[in-house]
Design a protein around this motif. Structure first.
Motif, PDB file in Angstrom:
ATOM      1  N   VAL A 125       0.836  -1.201   0.000  1.00  0.00           N
ATOM      2  CA  VAL A 125       0.000   0.000   0.000  1.00  0.00           C
ATOM      3  C   VAL A 125       0.871   1.252   0.000  1.00  0.00           C
ATOM      4  O   VAL A 125       0.601   2.219  -0.728  1.00  0.00           O
ATOM      5  N   ARG A 178       2.521   1.632  -3.423  1.00  0.00           N
ATOM      6  CA  ARG A 178       1.518   2.054  -4.407  1.00  0.00           C
ATOM      7  C   ARG A 178       1.174   3.525  -4.226  1.00  0.00           C
ATOM      8  O   ARG A 178       0.970   4.256  -5.205  1.00  0.00           O
ATOM      9  N   GLY A 179       1.139   3.982  -2.979  1.00  0.00           N
ATOM     10  CA  GLY A 179       0.878   5.389  -2.723  1.00  0.00           C
ATOM     11  C   GLY A 179       1.987   6.289  -3.245  1.00  0.00           C
ATOM     12  O   GLY A 179       1.727   7.368  -3.792  1.00  0.00           O
TER      13      GLY A 179
END
Length: 576
Positions: free
Chosen positions: A226, A229-230
């Protein structure tokens, strides 16, 4: 009694002298590394890395090929946005990776010494700071150096005594994800690491039940994914990162494998004492195992260090292209293995007074002498020629309209010639089998006004070489500009890239410029002349038997850059 303050030598007690000497040596090494990082010749892989970071920073990933690893974002992207010359781009990136170099050395010293406050940490840090492969590649702009940082942090994560053991599992997941988005080959390193944590963790982490270990690792992996991906969502390049994984898979299958033995032999020449330390650890463990049996297969030294070394050697051998820079990921752990070997009580005799002179002599002959002799060669290979080529190419081009072609990215402030700009062992097959448009089609569709020949352009086909010979003239052997030498009389010349050109009579062997008049597209001009030429055919006429030269001179210059002849094969020198 004489006061100690009256004796100028009293403040420097014998017990402090080695430490003062050690810190002085470390300071000298720091200055030497700073000089090399800012002056040593640039490697072709570094040009590729910096150019791709610039493409990402400009938001041009849709226009030009990149594979967008994680280390191209953050500081490399910030540098790309802040700098406007190739020289400053490479300088600041080298300084960034010099910091990574010294972080790695500090971590190696910490691992070998067993703690930051250990009395031996200075000695081990000096040992780490004199590993020859690290001086070959350790401060270059390449993902392997950041990957080494991840490996060292992973080892510390595994061996540290955690107050809350669950924290180790939660940290391992994000570290593994970050490493994978640094380089496709990273899975060779983090996958066994996670498997060990899950199946056979060290005693300090074994109190957590297996199912909970799995849950914590999955949670860490999910959190890491996460977070990564951010980062890509904010910086761009996610699609290109995924595409890079696909290329990594394809290239690892299709690439031509070669033997790792020459590189391992190179390591033996560069660091014979470290290789002896690794072999000594293996022999010591084997002899102990004959006596103690399976009790040696525990988390008690030297088995963990030997297992780590074996797995890193396996990863090196499995790599289908074990280039010398891969030693950055292996050689430091030979020092870790040597430290594990020397922790055994029987090796303490090496530091005793009777044996210490012999110990120091072996250290000097088998470690320090190879380091000094083999590192000295780097001071002879400077980036001066590369900087002159960069500056000439930038002076000859407009950053908005004039691409530069070299297949490497040595001038990252200028646009590449097309989407498939990178000439590499991985991409050559795609050019040749039709997966990608040919390099000739790229040159014909958007002809660059400046070409920088180097050893990679020697792999171009005969048609591509013929195109360059027909439409470019040399300023030096490693710098070509658009133009042509025209025969005497009236000739039609085809301009492929619009812009300012210098037209003049060819200078004769005596070095005297020929006077006279040039008639260009029906108008007379004094020789020489600089004109803006539109794309297309132009009529160039002259009287007499002297040939004419039409040469691109760029948006601002009034005279051509003055360069020594040069040799395009030496613009980049790999594995020297």
């Amino acid at each position: 009694m004489t006061s100690s303050s009256s004796d100028p030598q009293a403040g420097l007690r014998p017990s402090r002298f080695p430490r003062v000497l050690g810190w002085a040596a470390l300071a000298i090494l720091g200055l030497a590394s700073l000089h090399l990082a800012t002056h040593r010749i640039l490697q072709v892989d570094e040009a590729q890395q910096v150019n791709q970071a610039c493409i990402l920073a400009r938001g041009e990933a849709a226009r030009y090929f990149v594979y967008a690893p994680l280390h191209h974002l953050g500081p490399m992207a910030w540098i790309a946005k802040a700098c406007h010359t190739s020289k400053s781009l490479f300088l600041l990136n080298r300084l960034l990776y010099l910091a990574v170099f010294w972080v790695n050395i500090a971590l190696i010293g910490r691992i070998c010494a067993g703690g930051w406050r250990s009395r031996s940490i200075l000695g081990w840090t000096l040992g780490a700071a004199t590993i020859v492969p690290l001086w070959d590649y350790g401060f270059e702009i390449r993902h392997d150096n950041v990957l080494l940082t991840g490996l060292l942090l992973g080892w510390l994560c595994l061996m540290r005594r955690w107050r809350h053991p669950w924290a180790a599992f939660l940290m391992a997941g994000p570290l593994a994800v970050a490493l994978q988005f640094l380089s496709f080959k990273s899975f060779l390193y983090w996958a066994p690491f996670l498997l060990v944590l899950l199946v056979a963790p060290p005693p300090s982490l074994a109190s957590i039940r297996p199912l909970r270990r799995l849950g914590l690792l999955l949670a860490g992996l999910g959190a890491g994914l996460v977070a990564v991906r951010g980062i890509y969502a904010l910086s761009g390049g996610w699609h290109d990162a995924i595409q890079g994984f696909g290329m990594g898979v394809a290239s690892s299958v299709a690439t031509t494998r070669f033997s790792p033995l020459p590189v391992l032999a190179r390591l033996a020449r560069q660091a014979p004492l470290l290789v002896a330390g690794g072999l000594g650890l293996a022999l010591s463990w084997a002899l102990t195992r004959r006596k103690a049996g399976s009790s040696t297969l525990t988390w008690v030294a030297p088995f963990p260090e030997l297992a780590l070394l074996a797995f890193l050697l396996a990863a090196f051998v499995v790599n289908p292209t074990p280039f010398p820079y891969n030693l950055v990921l292996f050689a430091p752990f030979l020092l870790v293995a040597s430290a594990a070997l020397l922790r055994a009580p029987e090796w303490g005799v090496l530091a005793s007074r009777p044996v210490l002179p012999a110990t120091l002599a072996v250290l000097a002959a088998c470690h320090l002498l190879p380091f000094l002799l083999l590192t000295a060669r780097h001071f002879e290979k400077t980036q001066d020629r590369q900087i002159r080529i960069q500056e000439a190419a930038e002076a000859l081009t407009d950053p908005a309209t004039d691409p530069v072609f070299d297949g490497t990215g040595l001038v990252p402030t200028r646009h590449p010639v097309g989407y498939q700009w990178l000439i590499h062992s991985i991409t050559l097959g795609r050019f040749r089998d039709g997966t990608w448009p040919s390099i000739l089609s790229l040159l014909e569709s958007d002809p660059p006004p400046v070409v920088i020949p180097n050893y990679r352009l020697d792999s171009l086909s005969q048609d591509e070489q013929a195109f360059l010979s027909a439409h470019y003239i040399p300023v030096a052997d490693d710098l070509l500009v658009a133009g042509q030498v025209l025969p005497a009389g009236a000739t039609t010349w085809t301009c492929l890239h619009p812009g300012r050109y210098q037209i003049f009579h060819e200078i004769q062997p005596g070095g005297v410029a020929q006077p006279g008049v040039l008639r260009i597209d029906g108008r007379d001009y004094a020789n020489p002349v600089i004109l803006y030429m539109d794309k297309g055919d132009h009529r160039v006429e002259s009287r007499g038997a002297t040939r004419k030269v039409v040469a691109w001179i760029g948006p601002r210059l009034t005279t051509m850059p003055q360069l020594e002849l040069g040799d395009h094969r030496e613009l980049f020198i790999n594995w020297y």
